[in-house]
Scaffold this active site. Structure first.
Site, short mmCIF file in Angstrom:
data_model
loop_
_atom_site.label_atom_id
_atom_site.label_comp_id
_atom_site.label_asym_id
_atom_site.label_seq_id
_atom_site.Cartn_x
_atom_site.Cartn_y
_atom_site.Cartn_z
N HIS A 116 -73.57 31.55 120.22
CA HIS A 116 -72.53 30.99 121.10
C HIS A 116 -72.43 29.51 120.77
CE1 HIS A 116 -73.87 34.61 123.39
NE2 HIS A 116 -72.62 34.68 123.74
N GLU A 178 -67.58 40.16 121.93
CA GLU A 178 -66.74 40.21 123.15
C GLU A 178 -65.43 39.46 122.96
OE1 GLU A 178 -69.30 39.09 126.47
OE2 GLU A 178 -70.84 40.48 125.81
N TRP A 183 -63.20 35.18 127.98
CA TRP A 183 -64.13 34.15 128.47
C TRP A 183 -64.70 33.24 127.39
CZ3 TRP A 183 -64.31 39.38 129.62
CH2 TRP A 183 -65.17 40.17 128.83
N TYR A 250 -71.55 45.92 130.14
CA TYR A 250 -72.25 45.79 131.41
C TYR A 250 -71.36 46.33 132.54
CZ TYR A 250 -74.96 42.12 128.97
OH TYR A 250 -75.75 41.42 128.09
N GLU A 283 -75.26 45.15 123.60
CA GLU A 283 -75.72 44.42 124.80
C GLU A 283 -75.39 45.27 126.01
OE1 GLU A 283 -74.51 40.44 126.05
OE2 GLU A 283 -74.44 39.87 123.96
C1 BMA Z 1 -75.31 34.74 128.99
C2 BMA Z 1 -76.25 34.21 130.03
C3 BMA Z 1 -76.35 32.72 129.86
C4 BMA Z 1 -76.79 32.41 128.42
C5 BMA Z 1 -75.91 33.10 127.40
C6 BMA Z 1 -76.35 32.92 125.96
O1 BMA Z 1 -75.09 36.10 129.15
O2 BMA Z 1 -77.52 34.80 129.90
O3 BMA Z 1 -77.28 32.20 130.78
O4 BMA Z 1 -76.76 31.03 128.19
O5 BMA Z 1 -75.83 34.47 127.70
O6 BMA Z 1 -77.63 33.42 125.74
#
Ligand code: BMA
EC number: 3.2.1.78
Length: 362
Positions: A116, A178, A183, A250, A283
């Site tokens: 990310h 995703e 988002w 999820y 995930e």
């Molecule tokens: C998201 C959360 C955040 C995290 C991000 C990257 O789903 O768990 O808190 O910073 O993933 O790992």
């Protein structure tokens, strides 16, 4: 009939190429194909870094505390590395991640990396969708060379994952996931499908060709926003750029729609079969495991579906961070006995199971 020198040469070339392909096949792909149908590998994000009652203690793992064994697949997050941060965006030191992912590999496990990144344009996080990023970092864009610098830093980390002989370790990279959601700055709010496809293609090609990351497998993992094969392929960059077809999901679980999870995994699996690729639930989880039977009654039911148990390579639950949220219970949590029962099911492979199955398939 081969009867002239040109034909002999062509035949030899074809033979050499086919040998080369099997020699070059990624070890992870070989292993996952060998154990397919023997069970689904269980994975956990940040498993070796911290848990609900501990952090940065070597050898610890919440999955091990509950089940007696490590997961077979270890998820890690690289966000922040491109900014030359020493710790990722969830406070995991990159040095620790390097050490633990090498350890995970030495134990027989598989490492998968998500990323990310912060925007190279304004330093905003992946979740900031106020400004356009993708268009500007693509080839020809105003920040393309800065984006390549980010990929260079990422590649340096991947290259540093080596065994004692100095050989690069195989790993899974799961970028731009995703993308069907709104988002992230590579999502539907701020870029077109063509742009995200190009971003995916460029990133993989650059890492594979320019940075020579030949030990990398690539996973494509949209979220749950598809019903059909063609919808799933909306953002698909192409067979040359992807090795594992995945899905993050999820929300269908949260809504109690396990049937939809099954149907969507069928779409993923059928496509993976057609394309001779692997498939995974890349995930998943229930935030804070608020249903103490979620593992056996929800995730377990999905993974026991006959097609899924025969075809799916792995399923990974997200991280357990007591400060934020957890997707795997601590040993003293009400859901721990159920998680243990789920992990004990013959259809689920933990590290020892995976190592045993690999041995038996040899
Ligand atoms: C998201 C959360 C955040 C995290 C991000 C990257 O789903 O768990 O808190 O910073 O993933 O790992």
């Amino acid at each position: 009939m081969i009867n002239n020198p040109t034909q002999i040469l062509i035949a030899l070339l074809i033979f050499a190429c086919s040998c080369n392909k099997s020699i070059n096949q990624n070890p992870i792909e070989i292993e996952l194909k060998a154990v397919k149908g023997k069970g689904i590998l269980f994975g956990h994000q940040d498993d070796l870094a911290y848990g609900m009652n501990w952090s940065y203690i070597k050898g610890e793992s919440d999955v091990k505390r509950v089940s007696g064994d490590y997961p077979a697949l270890f998820g890690w997050e690289l966000g922040g590395i491109e900014m030359k941060h020493t710790h990722n965006l969830d406070s995991v030191p990159f040095e620790y991640m390097r050490e633990m992912s090498i350890k995970a590999y030495e134990m027989g496990g598989i490492n998968t990396f998500s990323w990310h990144p912060f925007s190279v344009i304004n330093g905003e996080s992946s979740w900031n969708t106020e400004s356009v990023v993708v268009k500007h970092i693509l080839p020809g864009g105003s920040h393309h060379s800065q984006f390549k610098n980010q990929l260079d830093i990422l590649a340096d980390f991947f290259k540093s994952l080596q065994n004692k002989e100095g050989e690069m370790l195989p790993f899974i990279f799961r970028p731009w996931h995703e993308m069907d959601g709104s988002w992230f700055w590579w999502g539907t709010k701020t870029c077109t499908t063509e742009e995200v496809k190009e971003l995916f293609q460029f990133s993989v090609q650059y890492l594979r060709e320019e940075k020579a990351l030949t030990s990398m497998l690539v996973a494509y993992s949209p979220d749950r926003n598809f019903k059909s094969k063609s919808e799933y392929l909306t953002w698909y960059p192409g067979d040359d750029y992807v090795d594992i077809l995945g899905m993050d999901n999820y929300y269908d679980f949260k809504l109690g729609k396990e049937k939809q999870v099954i149907e969507k995994l069928h779409v993923v699996i059928e496509l993976a079969k057609e394309k001779n690729k692997l498939s995974a639930l890349t995930e998943t989880g229930l935030s804070n495991v608020t249903d103490s039977l979620w593992f056996t009654q929800k995730l377990g039911k999905v993974l026991n579906d006959s097609l899924i148990s025969k075809e799916l390579s792995y399923a990974m639950v997200w991280r357990s961070d007591p400060k934020v949220h957890f997707y795997f219970p601590a040993e003293d949590h009400a859901a721990a006995p159920d998680a243990r029962e789920f992990l004990n099911h013959p259809n689920i492979l933990l590290l020892k199971d995976f190592n045993r199955e690999k041995k038996q398939s040899n």
